[in-house]
Write a protein that holds these residues in place. Structure first.
Motif, mmCIF file in Angstrom:
data_model
loop_
_atom_site.group_PDB
_atom_site.id
_atom_site.type_symbol
_atom_site.label_atom_id
_atom_site.label_comp_id
_atom_site.label_asym_id
_atom_site.label_seq_id
_atom_site.Cartn_x
_atom_site.Cartn_y
_atom_site.Cartn_z
ATOM 1 N N THR A 61 0.848 -1.189 0.000
ATOM 2 C CA THR A 61 0.000 0.000 0.000
ATOM 3 C C THR A 61 0.887 1.244 0.000
ATOM 4 O O THR A 61 2.067 1.184 0.383
ATOM 5 N N PRO A 62 0.371 2.390 -0.424
ATOM 6 C CA PRO A 62 1.190 3.601 -0.516
ATOM 7 C C PRO A 62 1.887 3.987 0.790
ATOM 8 O O PRO A 62 2.988 4.541 0.753
ATOM 9 N N ASP A 63 1.293 3.680 1.937
ATOM 10 C CA ASP A 63 1.939 4.035 3.206
ATOM 11 C C ASP A 63 3.192 3.198 3.467
ATOM 12 O O ASP A 63 3.952 3.469 4.390
ATOM 13 N N GLN A 64 3.454 2.188 2.632
ATOM 14 C CA GLN A 64 4.646 1.355 2.770
ATOM 15 C C GLN A 64 5.780 1.791 1.840
ATOM 16 O O GLN A 64 6.818 1.147 1.792
ATOM 17 N N ALA A 65 5.590 2.868 1.114
ATOM 18 C CA ALA A 65 6.622 3.346 0.184
ATOM 19 C C ALA A 65 7.832 3.890 0.943
ATOM 20 O O ALA A 65 7.703 4.446 2.038
ATOM 21 N N PHE A 66 8.985 3.737 0.355
ATOM 22 C CA PHE A 66 10.224 4.273 0.906
ATOM 23 C C PHE A 66 10.359 5.751 0.542
ATOM 24 O O PHE A 66 9.684 6.241 -0.363
ATOM 25 N N THR A 67 11.244 6.431 1.244
ATOM 26 C CA THR A 67 11.663 7.781 0.902
ATOM 27 C C THR A 67 13.132 7.687 0.509
ATOM 28 O O THR A 67 13.896 6.933 1.119
ATOM 29 N N TYR A 68 13.535 8.418 -0.515
ATOM 30 C CA TYR A 68 14.913 8.380 -1.011
ATOM 31 C C TYR A 68 15.547 9.744 -0.835
ATOM 32 O O TYR A 68 15.010 10.748 -1.317
ATOM 33 N N THR A 69 16.682 9.784 -0.145
ATOM 34 C CA THR A 69 17.418 11.033 0.039
ATOM 35 C C THR A 69 18.746 10.915 -0.684
ATOM 36 O O THR A 69 19.595 10.088 -0.306
ATOM 37 N N ILE A 70 18.912 11.699 -1.722
ATOM 38 C CA ILE A 70 20.183 11.717 -2.459
ATOM 39 C C ILE A 70 21.041 12.790 -1.805
ATOM 40 O O ILE A 70 20.697 13.970 -1.823
ATOM 41 N N GLU A 71 22.153 12.362 -1.212
ATOM 42 C CA GLU A 71 22.991 13.253 -0.415
ATOM 43 C C GLU A 71 24.113 13.902 -1.208
ATOM 44 O O GLU A 71 24.528 15.013 -0.890
ATOM 45 N N ALA A 72 24.617 13.213 -2.211
ATOM 46 C CA ALA A 72 25.752 13.738 -2.984
ATOM 47 C C ALA A 72 25.677 13.212 -4.410
ATOM 48 O O ALA A 72 25.193 12.101 -4.650
ATOM 49 N N GLN A 73 26.164 14.033 -5.332
ATOM 50 C CA GLN A 73 26.174 13.650 -6.742
ATOM 51 C C GLN A 73 27.430 14.207 -7.392
ATOM 52 O O GLN A 73 27.800 15.353 -7.159
ATOM 53 N N ASP A 74 28.077 13.378 -8.199
ATOM 54 C CA ASP A 74 29.262 13.782 -8.959
ATOM 55 C C ASP A 74 29.000 13.392 -10.408
ATOM 56 O O ASP A 74 29.155 12.230 -10.790
ATOM 57 N N GLY A 75 28.548 14.348 -11.205
ATOM 58 C CA GLY A 75 28.184 14.048 -12.582
ATOM 59 C C GLY A 75 26.999 13.116 -12.604
ATOM 60 O O GLY A 75 25.948 13.400 -12.050
ATOM 61 N N ARG A 76 27.173 11.941 -13.199
ATOM 62 C CA ARG A 76 26.091 10.963 -13.302
ATOM 63 C C ARG A 76 25.989 10.043 -12.082
ATOM 64 O O ARG A 76 24.982 9.360 -11.907
#
Length: 144
Positions: A61-76
């Protein structure tokens, strides 16, 4: 200079700028949460830190969805944290493919394929562990 030659010269001069814009890698840095209840999941198994034992297949169910936190990015390339519905999390690593739309990620329990869709991110997770199998897809939007 003759007009056709002038036009060709201007076109060639502007081509690198147009190519550079087309190759701009999108930034994923931030927190991505489920958008508009857009979610589907099917799971079965045991031995998973995020969900109780599921002796028979069940739907998510939608309440079981994860949250994604992107902390750092170097190009791709990028890395961050995936957080489950009960606050448990795992490190994730990923890359943006060369079309600037497709995304691949990996974490402790599985792999993710994704696609940028306008200002949202469609993510589909695949878990294939000895005692746990699951798939889920959700449409996520940046929240901060």
């Amino acid at each position: 200079m003759k007009p056709p030659l002038l036009l060709a010269s201007l076109t060639l001069a502007l081509l690198p700028a147009a190519t550079a814009r087309a190759d701009t890698v999108p930034s994923l840095i931030g927190t991505w949460a489920l958008a508009d209840e857009a979610f589907a999941a099917s799971r079965a198994g045991s031995g998973n830190k995020y969900f109780d034992d599921l002796p028979k297949p069940t739907f998510g169910t939608p309440d079981q969805a994860f949250t994604y936190t992107i902390e750092a990015q170097d190009g791709r390339a990028f890395h961050g944290v995936a957080t489950g519905p009960q606050g448990k999390s795992e490190a994730i690593v990923g890359v943006i493919r060369f079309d600037n739309k497709e995304i691949l990620m990996s974490g402790d329990s599985g792999t993710v394929e994704g696609r940028l869709v306008d200002d949202k991110l469609e993510l589909c997770w695949i878990d294939s562990l000895p005692k746990w199998n699951a798939v889920s897809c959700g449409l996520f939007k940046m929240t901060k």
